[in-house]
Scaffold this active site. Sequence first.
Site, PDB file in Angstrom:
ATOM      1  N   GLU A 233      -3.901   2.157  -7.076  1.00 32.16           N
ATOM      2  CA  GLU A 233      -4.322   3.276  -6.232  1.00 32.16           C
ATOM      3  C   GLU A 233      -3.495   4.507  -6.590  1.00 32.16           C
ATOM      4  O   GLU A 233      -2.350   4.623  -6.172  1.00 32.16           O
ATOM      5  CB  GLU A 233      -4.172   2.919  -4.752  1.00 32.16           C
ATOM      6  CG  GLU A 233      -2.975   2.017  -4.406  1.00 32.16           C
ATOM      7  CD  GLU A 233      -2.510   2.175  -2.974  1.00 32.16           C
ATOM      8  OE1 GLU A 233      -3.350   2.449  -2.122  1.00 32.16           O
ATOM      9  OE2 GLU A 233      -1.296   2.056  -2.728  1.00 32.16           O
TER      10      GLU A 233
ATOM     11  N   HIS B 110       0.842  -1.196   0.000  1.00 38.35           N
ATOM     12  CA  HIS B 110       0.000   0.000   0.000  1.00 38.35           C
ATOM     13  C   HIS B 110       0.880   1.250   0.000  1.00 38.35           C
ATOM     14  O   HIS B 110       1.958   1.269   0.589  1.00 38.35           O
ATOM     15  CB  HIS B 110      -0.918  -0.007   1.227  1.00 38.35           C
ATOM     16  CG  HIS B 110      -2.007   1.012   1.153  1.00 38.35           C
ATOM     17  ND1 HIS B 110      -1.797   2.344   1.452  1.00 38.35           N
ATOM     18  CD2 HIS B 110      -3.308   0.912   0.792  1.00 38.35           C
ATOM     19  CE1 HIS B 110      -2.927   3.011   1.283  1.00 38.35           C
ATOM     20  NE2 HIS B 110      -3.859   2.165   0.877  1.00 38.35           N
TER      21      HIS B 110
END
Length: 251
Positions: free
Chosen positions: A168, A96
Site C-alpha cells: 500500500e 497497516h
Amino acid sequence: MRKNIVAGNWKMNKTLQEGLALAKELDAALKGRTISCDVIIGTPFIHLASIAAAIDTTRIGVAAENCADKESGAYTGEVSAAMVASTGARYVIIGHSERRAYYHETSPILMEKVKLALSNGLTPIFCVGEVLEEREAGKHFEVVARQVEEALFTLDQTDFAKLILAYEPVWAIGTGKTATADQAQEMHAHIRKSIAAKYGKEVANGCSILYGGSCNAANAKELFSRADVDGGLIGGASLSVDKFLPIIEAF
C-alpha cells in the site's frame, strides 16, 4: 498456484447493525455467482463474531483489522490473537500504514503480532508501503524490502508461506491517487524477488501480494492484470456492495 484475493478493510466505520447489514448484503450478492478470487472482509473487532455467525464463511472470509502484540494479561483495551480466532475470524490485517503512523507500530511489534496470529491459526495480511517523500527520494524499493525483512524474515519457511502480503503506497491511501499498474507491478515484483532470495522461488511464487491504495472499479481490472498483482486490499470502496462487487469481479 497462488490465490487471487480481494480483501475489504472497513477501518473505523459502521456500527454493529450497519456492519451486519453490509456483510449480509455482500453474502447475498455473491450467492450463486462464479467468482475467480477469494473474498475477505476486514471489520472492527466488535463486528467479528456477529458477522462470522451470520454469513457463509466459506464464501467470505472474516478478518480483524489488528491484534495485540501480547498473548494475554493486563493490557487494558487490547484484543489478543486468540480472542480474534475465537470469534470465527480466520484472518488479521497487521502493519497497516495507519497503525504504523498513528499508533507507532514498529517492526519488532509487528513481528510479535504476526507470530501470535500464526500460533492461533490466523492468516496475517501483512501491509508494507512507502510514504511520498521516500518514493520521491528514490528509496521506495529499499524501504519496502526493509519492512518485509525486519518484521517477517525471522519466520521459518513453513510459517512465511502462510502469509498474505499487501503493498500500500501510503501516498495513495484515501487520496484518490493510485499507483499506476506498472508502478504496482514493479514493486510487487521487487517484493517477490526479496522473498525468493530468502526463502526460494517456490515460496515466493506461492505468496499472494495484494495492492492497496485507492483501488476501485475503474482501475481494478488493469491492476489485477499484472503478473505479480494478486488482488487488492480495498478501503473505502469496500463499504458499499455496489462499489466492492465490481472489484471482486475484476478477475
